[in-house]
Design an enzyme around this catalytic site. Sequence first.
Site, PDB file in Angstrom:
ATOM      1  N   ASP B 242       0.850  -1.193   0.000  1.00 49.29           N
ATOM      2  CA  ASP B 242       0.000   0.000   0.000  1.00 49.29           C
ATOM      3  C   ASP B 242       0.885   1.242   0.000  1.00 49.29           C
ATOM      4  O   ASP B 242       1.642   1.473   0.930  1.00 49.29           O
ATOM      5  CB  ASP B 242      -0.886  -0.023   1.256  1.00 49.29           C
ATOM      6  CG  ASP B 242      -2.012   0.998   1.206  1.00 49.29           C
ATOM      7  OD1 ASP B 242      -1.975   1.882   0.330  1.00 49.29           O
ATOM      8  OD2 ASP B 242      -2.918   0.909   2.046  1.00 49.29           O
ATOM      9  N   HIS B 335      -9.351  -0.774  -7.718  1.00 52.04           N
ATOM     10  CA  HIS B 335      -8.993   0.371  -6.888  1.00 52.04           C
ATOM     11  C   HIS B 335      -7.923   1.232  -7.549  1.00 52.04           C
ATOM     12  O   HIS B 335      -8.030   2.462  -7.549  1.00 52.04           O
ATOM     13  CB  HIS B 335      -8.522  -0.128  -5.518  1.00 52.04           C
ATOM     14  CG  HIS B 335      -8.154   0.973  -4.575  1.00 52.04           C
ATOM     15  ND1 HIS B 335      -9.084   1.809  -3.999  1.00 52.04           N
ATOM     16  CD2 HIS B 335      -6.941   1.383  -4.110  1.00 52.04           C
ATOM     17  CE1 HIS B 335      -8.472   2.678  -3.211  1.00 52.04           C
ATOM     18  NE2 HIS B 335      -7.168   2.450  -3.271  1.00 52.04           N
TER      19      HIS B 335
END
Lengths: 427, 427
Positions: B242, B335
């Site tokens: 991330d 995403h």
Amino acid sequence: MAERAGQAEKTTPAESRAPERERGMSRRRLLGTAGAVGAAGLVVGGAGGALAAEAARETPAELAGVGAGTVPFHGKHQAGIADPAQAHGHLLAFDLAPGADRRAAAALLRRWSATAAELMAGEAPKGDDTGIALDAGPSSLTVTFGFGRTFFDRTGLVSKRPVALEPLPVFTADALDAKRGEGDLWVQVGADDPLVSFHALRVLQKQAGDAARPRWQMNGFNRTPGATAKPMTGRNLMGQIDGTNNPKPADPDFAARVFVPDDSGDWMAGGSYAVVRRIRMLLDSWDHLSLERQEKVIGRRKSDGAPLSGGTETTPVDLEKFGADGSLAIAGDAHVRVAAPESNRGAAMLRRAFNFHDGYRDDGAPDAGLLFVAWQADPRRGFVPVQRKLDRGDGLSRFLSHESSGLYAVPGGCAPGEYVGQRLLEG
Amino acid sequence: MAERAGQAEKTTPAESRAPERERGMSRRRLLGTAGAVGAAGLVVGGAGGALAAEAARETPAELAGVGAGTVPFHGKHQAGIADPAQAHGHLLAFDLAPGADRRAAAALLRRWSATAAELMAGEAPKGDDTGIALDAGPSSLTVTFGFGRTFFDRTGLVSKRPVALEPLPVFTADALDAKRGEGDLWVQVGADDPLVSFHALRVLQKQAGDAARPRWQMNGFNRTPGATAKPMTGRNLMGQIDGTNNPKPADPDFAARVFVPDDSGDWMAGGSYAVVRRIRMLLDSWDHLSLERQEKVIGRRKSDGAPLSGGTETTPVDLEKFGADGSLAIAGDAHVRVAAPESNRGAAMLRRAFNFHDGYRDDGAPDAGLLFVAWQADPRRGFVPVQRKLDRGDGLSRFLSHESSGLYAVPGGCAPGEYVGQRLLEG
């Protein structure tokens, strides 16, 4: 069953968490003594199925830092007792689900033991994995399993419940919340990386499946390896050096104090008893004391942990010494005096705690303190007499609130192919 | 005001948290560039009064590990923005006490700034100290201060409230608890040692005194330095790498994206806007997805973060690529597609998050996820358009619950002798 190597090996994880310039050597020593387990530790992180296959390609060739620390799962004693507390800890209790019997409990302990061995070696847990620990080494991960008093009722094993597992006495300072204490099963997870420890917690909780449900769970922390110039006794959130007088694995009576004797002949041989307490510190009151008053309450200097009777941190406390003004150097209600083995007919325990901090309470006070975990061969000759004494005469006790309590029978370790608690559940 | 050294210096903290074998070099480089601040960093821990005097005698001669990391407090921008997120973070909001006015707020920011400078340099905070951070080095401690929308009402400064601080729009996925969001003042604390970060939090909270009261407080974590073989992009609690696409300090447009321009002419020059959200992850639902489904939802491989359009983690995402079966390699609701600057007219922000884990909810689900902290020169060209898009079309959003939200104006840094927010409060 396999004998895990003795003290020399058990101190290795401590060394592997020492400052970095000492760590390379320790890592090599670890590989030399731990053999296949150490080598497996190099296959870090881990994940199930397709993820594991891909991850193997990405595995770093060598870990040299915090990640490299590896504690063996299999052995005479469970891990997470004599090895040093890690930077991150999770304490978790489960209750067996309605209908879950001895057989279901045995299957759960078998699953958990196999998974703990994999995770502690830095391998992927079998089956699907969340991937949270990918990239990182085992980071001195340990997983420890114990049984609460109620476990024996629920599994028809009351006849095997140790007498040492009798309920702890009620102490006057207790303000216990049973929902955050007790429980059929207790799991302790520790690691020097918070994602590695969370990963293990999550995997074990999911593996409980329909057999057991979380009853309570707490998170704690200690100093990060390398934050100090050399390894030091840790501090608690009162700022005090905490744990100086702990039994050391090299002490001749260490095993006798901490572990149930081999010749006890029962399923707890090689095991230990854990007293687990959430002890909130009344930090606003504590911080209002002057440094001098704080040191008198403890009986040690705050700066370096030296006893007020003189010397350095490791100098034995002299309870008989008087100061120039004719008063005792260590006050009559000083914590170190009341807790000392000399004051308790030799009673001692191995404290292996984590600090906790869960934000602020509604009254504005910090919800912070100590996740107290104390290990002993028998709580009736460890925690109970010491806490009875502290409860009556410890000057520190008015700055503490005992908010939860649990006592767990933690069996000895197991050999590869066995599982923790097998001698109880199949005995 | 003093100009803090530019990008080259700001990357030093990252290097100082790199694996240990690279750390000695970085430490020397830090001392070379940071001068007196770096040297002061060697006087570690710190405590007030008598405790400080004793501690000075005990100060370790040299720190080489995690503890040695030092981030300068003074400079053009505040710390805790462009430097990498630490292993431990605390987010904390205060409301001014009834009756506390602009003058009281100015005095508080002056106290806080002086203390933050001391703590970040590894020095003792003035006055009595708790001693919690004694022994440890500054451990890359940063402290960052910001103002919420309501601060301007309570201090009579509405005319100076930036238009960029307008309330965030309501998103359909929001389930916000205002008691855990918003607030007059916001403080972010981060360090690589949990006792160092707790110590700073405690000192700052006590210094608020009668001027301000804690409104909410959250704790988070990232990987421990050295847990991986080399520095890597972190993982979140979904197991996903991330932050790959985050703006980098070396990017030519980094400053323009993250900081309010110098020529803006107002008190926010050199500042930034922080969007702070507690985003709970619905981990039980997420973990039920197959690895393949998870990767499609994100648009990257879980094992190494490589985009599904091919390459390695750092390969730019190819949103136009089609797979062998004729479908888009990166799905329409993936995403990475919906969040990409290309999908949002170039809108981007610097995410600098912490993971959180606060045990289990009453429904048995883990209370865990991301303390999302996003930095940008203007939220109307950063978080707002991106989140609008995510709210409508992101396949990930059904696995997330936004539980709190805050938007804060974070002023530029200050020079020695000044305090953060001085240009607002005395302008």
